[in-house]
Write an enzyme that holds these catalytic residues in place. Structure first.
Site, PDB file in Angstrom:
ATOM      1  NE  ARG A   1      -4.304  -1.192   0.047  1.00 36.34           N
ATOM      2  CZ  ARG A   1      -4.479  -2.155  -0.838  1.00 36.34           C
ATOM      3  NH1 ARG A   1      -3.523  -2.444  -1.715  1.00 36.34           N
ATOM      4  NH2 ARG A   1      -5.605  -2.843  -0.902  1.00 36.34           N
TER       5      ARG A   1
ATOM      6  CG  HIS B   1      -3.205  -0.148  -6.872  1.00 38.84           C
ATOM      7  ND1 HIS B   1      -3.482   0.481  -5.691  1.00 38.84           N
ATOM      8  CD2 HIS B   1      -3.388  -1.482  -6.619  1.00 38.84           C
ATOM      9  CE1 HIS B   1      -3.835  -0.397  -4.767  1.00 38.84           C
ATOM     10  NE2 HIS B   1      -3.784  -1.615  -5.318  1.00 38.84           N
TER      11      HIS B   1
HETATM   12  P1  NDP Z   1      -2.363 -11.742   4.079  1.00 36.94           P
HETATM   13  O1  NDP Z   1      -3.210 -11.266   5.206  1.00 36.94           O
HETATM   14  O2  NDP Z   1      -2.588 -13.097   3.540  1.00 36.94           O
HETATM   15  O3  NDP Z   1      -0.830 -11.652   4.514  1.00 36.94           O
HETATM   16  C1  NDP Z   1      -0.315 -10.560   5.216  1.00 36.94           C
HETATM   17  C2  NDP Z   1       1.093 -10.899   5.649  1.00 36.94           C
HETATM   18  O4  NDP Z   1       1.678  -9.746   6.284  1.00 36.94           O
HETATM   19  C3  NDP Z   1       1.136 -12.020   6.695  1.00 36.94           C
HETATM   20  O5  NDP Z   1       2.244 -12.856   6.474  1.00 36.94           O
HETATM   21  C4  NDP Z   1       1.311 -11.252   8.011  1.00 36.94           C
HETATM   22  O6  NDP Z   1       1.972 -11.984   9.023  1.00 36.94           O
HETATM   23  C5  NDP Z   1       2.198 -10.121   7.541  1.00 36.94           C
HETATM   24  N1  NDP Z   1       2.142  -9.007   8.486  1.00 36.94           N
HETATM   25  C6  NDP Z   1       1.050  -8.295   8.865  1.00 36.94           C
HETATM   26  N2  NDP Z   1       1.403  -7.359   9.773  1.00 36.94           N
HETATM   27  C7  NDP Z   1       2.726  -7.507   9.976  1.00 36.94           C
HETATM   28  C8  NDP Z   1       3.671  -6.861  10.808  1.00 36.94           C
HETATM   29  N3  NDP Z   1       3.318  -5.863  11.638  1.00 36.94           N
HETATM   30  N4  NDP Z   1       4.952  -7.276  10.781  1.00 36.94           N
HETATM   31  C9  NDP Z   1       5.327  -8.290   9.966  1.00 36.94           C
HETATM   32  N5  NDP Z   1       4.483  -8.955   9.151  1.00 36.94           N
HETATM   33  C10 NDP Z   1       3.195  -8.564   9.155  1.00 36.94           C
HETATM   34  O7  NDP Z   1      -2.502 -10.655   2.927  1.00 36.94           O
HETATM   35  P2  NDP Z   1      -2.285 -10.867   1.347  1.00 36.94           P
HETATM   36  O8  NDP Z   1      -1.011 -11.585   1.140  1.00 36.94           O
HETATM   37  O9  NDP Z   1      -3.515 -11.379   0.728  1.00 36.94           O
HETATM   38  O10 NDP Z   1      -2.148  -9.338   0.882  1.00 36.94           O
HETATM   39  C11 NDP Z   1      -1.158  -8.503   1.453  1.00 36.94           C
HETATM   40  C12 NDP Z   1      -1.366  -7.075   0.982  1.00 36.94           C
HETATM   41  O11 NDP Z   1      -0.960  -6.928  -0.362  1.00 36.94           O
HETATM   42  C13 NDP Z   1      -2.814  -6.566   0.985  1.00 36.94           C
HETATM   43  O12 NDP Z   1      -3.243  -6.195   2.269  1.00 36.94           O
HETATM   44  C14 NDP Z   1      -2.720  -5.385   0.064  1.00 36.94           C
HETATM   45  O13 NDP Z   1      -2.314  -4.266   0.813  1.00 36.94           O
HETATM   46  C15 NDP Z   1      -1.600  -5.780  -0.902  1.00 36.94           C
HETATM   47  N6  NDP Z   1      -2.118  -6.111  -2.232  1.00 36.94           N
HETATM   48  C16 NDP Z   1      -1.789  -5.276  -3.265  1.00 36.94           C
HETATM   49  C17 NDP Z   1      -2.209  -5.548  -4.534  1.00 36.94           C
HETATM   50  C18 NDP Z   1      -1.788  -4.708  -5.678  1.00 36.94           C
HETATM   51  O14 NDP Z   1      -2.306  -4.879  -6.792  1.00 36.94           O
HETATM   52  N7  NDP Z   1      -0.844  -3.806  -5.493  1.00 36.94           N
HETATM   53  C19 NDP Z   1      -3.062  -6.709  -4.824  1.00 36.94           C
HETATM   54  C20 NDP Z   1      -3.322  -7.538  -3.679  1.00 36.94           C
HETATM   55  C21 NDP Z   1      -2.868  -7.239  -2.438  1.00 36.94           C
HETATM   56  P3  NDP Z   1       1.335 -13.344   9.613  1.00 36.94           P
HETATM   57  O15 NDP Z   1       1.514 -14.372   8.505  1.00 36.94           O
HETATM   58  O16 NDP Z   1       2.166 -13.634  10.794  1.00 36.94           O
HETATM   59  O17 NDP Z   1      -0.115 -13.066   9.904  1.00 36.94           O
HETATM   60  C1  OXD Z   2      -5.839  -5.457  -3.504  1.00 34.55           C
HETATM   61  C2  OXD Z   2      -5.344  -4.480  -4.451  1.00 34.55           C
HETATM   62  O1  OXD Z   2      -5.715  -5.253  -2.297  1.00 34.55           O
HETATM   63  O2  OXD Z   2      -5.637  -4.596  -5.661  1.00 34.55           O
HETATM   64  O3  OXD Z   2      -6.365  -6.510  -3.951  1.00 34.55           O
HETATM   65  O4  OXD Z   2      -4.601  -3.588  -4.036  1.00 34.55           O
END
Ligand code: NDP
Ligand code: OXD
Length: 313
Positions: free
Chosen positions: A228, A276
């Site tokens: 993000r 994005h």
């Molecule tokens: P998930 O919830 O599956 O994974 C999030 C990961 O981040 C987990 O491994 C979690 O740890 C880790 N995490 C969260 N908080 C912390 C912290 N404080 N310190 C260290 N690690 C942390 O999310 P997704 O993989 O599905 O998506 C991740 C993000 O990617 C979305 O929230 C979005 O912001 C972004 N995204 C962007 C897109 C784009 O097109 N640019 C598309 C899709 C997603 P733990 O495993 O221990 O819970």
């Molecule tokens: C998502 C994104 O969170 O597109 O899926 O950013």
């Protein structure tokens, strides 16, 4: 007939949403978010990216909220969000595949300095140069080992990159050197030559990609942010690029989107801007996913990929 209101892609996208839902959930009425003919108490489900604050709380029979993306920060920003309702994050199989492809492309772009080649081409300049390292000599560090991060790890390994990962709770992924929490962040960063942010937007991760963290990477590291815009301090990234602490950055997300015309990121010679688009599953994939979750919900089965209000993701 159960009704879903959709606010994703604008009103112009509605015929396409209706076509796809007709294939996967023929008994669902699929209506545009601002369709005045739909009474608030007739709405069972919502599929949205950034609903106006207060609107969800005004739907008395709402049962499940679907984020149209994996990150649902555009929904949880609503102070009046009905927190007792399940909030389902978008996670079709194609989403993680697409993100893995984007991360592999970005890592290879940084490895080969594709930005430099694009700038040279724009000036019709034939300038050969040798990339310093191979993939095998370039450890990639993924911040966030969830749905997106874990798939990206596997796909990067296929290209020969050594992969390390950082998450909040302990992970064990095949072939990935895993680090956990604030205590292990510095170790994770110290040998990461390409840093990839795939974290969710939370209070803890806000502004994480800033000068203090960037200074802990090896000099000349690359940066990819597909998490993000709130994760990054763009002025710190630009300062690190100008000072040589970073050698290049691929940025897919920004604090303000669309990225304003005046942003210094647009023309910076070491930044690749993408709008994005790291992972955008098709409307068909998303309709299929939502239809499957509605079937689970209706049958009383547990729902996967629920937003957890206590963790913030
Ligand atoms: P998930 O919830 O599956 O994974 C999030 C990961 O981040 C987990 O491994 C979690 O740890 C880790 N995490 C969260 N908080 C912390 C912290 N404080 N310190 C260290 N690690 C942390 O999310 P997704 O993989 O599905 O998506 C991740 C993000 O990617 C979305 O929230 C979005 O912001 C972004 N995204 C962007 C897109 C784009 O097109 N640019 C598309 C899709 C997603 P733990 O495993 O221990 O819970
Ligand atoms: C998502 C994104 O969170 O597109 O899926 O950013």
């Amino acid at each position: 007939m159960p009704t879903i209101l959709v606010k994703s892609g604008g009103e112009a996208a509605m015929p396409e949403w209706q076509r796809h839902f007709a294939e996967f959930a023929p008994d669902l009425a699929v209506r545009w978010w601002d369709d005045g003919a739909v009474a608030p108490d007739a709405v069972d489900y919502v599929l949205a990216w950034d609903p106006e604050a207060g609107r969800l709380g005004g739907l008395p029979n709402l049962k499940v909220i679907f984020g149209s993306g994996a990150g649902v920060d555009g929904i949880t920003a609503d102070p009046a969000l009905p927190r007792h309702l399940p909030l389902v994050r978008m996670a079709p199989e194609g989403a993680t595949q697409r993100m893995g492809e984007f991360v592999c492309w970005a890592a290879l772009s940084l490895l080969k300095d594709a930005r430099r080649m694009a700038l040279n081409q724009a000036m019709a300049q034939w300038q050969d140069f040798e990339p310093e390292r191979t993939a095998a000599e370039t450890p990639v560090g993924i911040m966030g080992l969830g749905n997106m991060g874990s798939r990206a790890c596997a796909m990067l390994q296929g290209l020969g990159f050594p992969v390390r990962g950082w998450s909040r709770t302990r992970k064990d992924l095949p072939g990935v050197r895993c680090f956990t929490g604030a205590a292990e962040l510095d170790d994770f960063l110290s040998e990461t030559r390409i840093l990839v942010c795939l974290l969710p937007a939370t209070v803890e991760t806000n502004g994480i990609l800033a000068a203090p963290l960037l200074a802990k990477l090896p000099r000349g590291a690359g940066l990819v942010n597909a998490g993000r815009g709130s994760h990054q301090k763009i002025e710190d990234i630009i300062a690190a690029l100008d000072a040589g602490q970073l050698s290049g950055a691929v940025l897919d997300v920004f604090e303000k989107e669309p990225l304003p015309a005046g942003s210094p990121a647009w023309a910076h010679p070491k930044i690749t801007v993408t709008p994005h688009v790291a992972s955008l599953p098709s409307r068909r994939e998303r309709a299929q996913y939502v239809a499957r979750v509605i079937a689970d919900f209706t049958a009383g089965r547990p729902l996967a990929n629920l937003y957890d209000h206590a963790r913030g993701y």
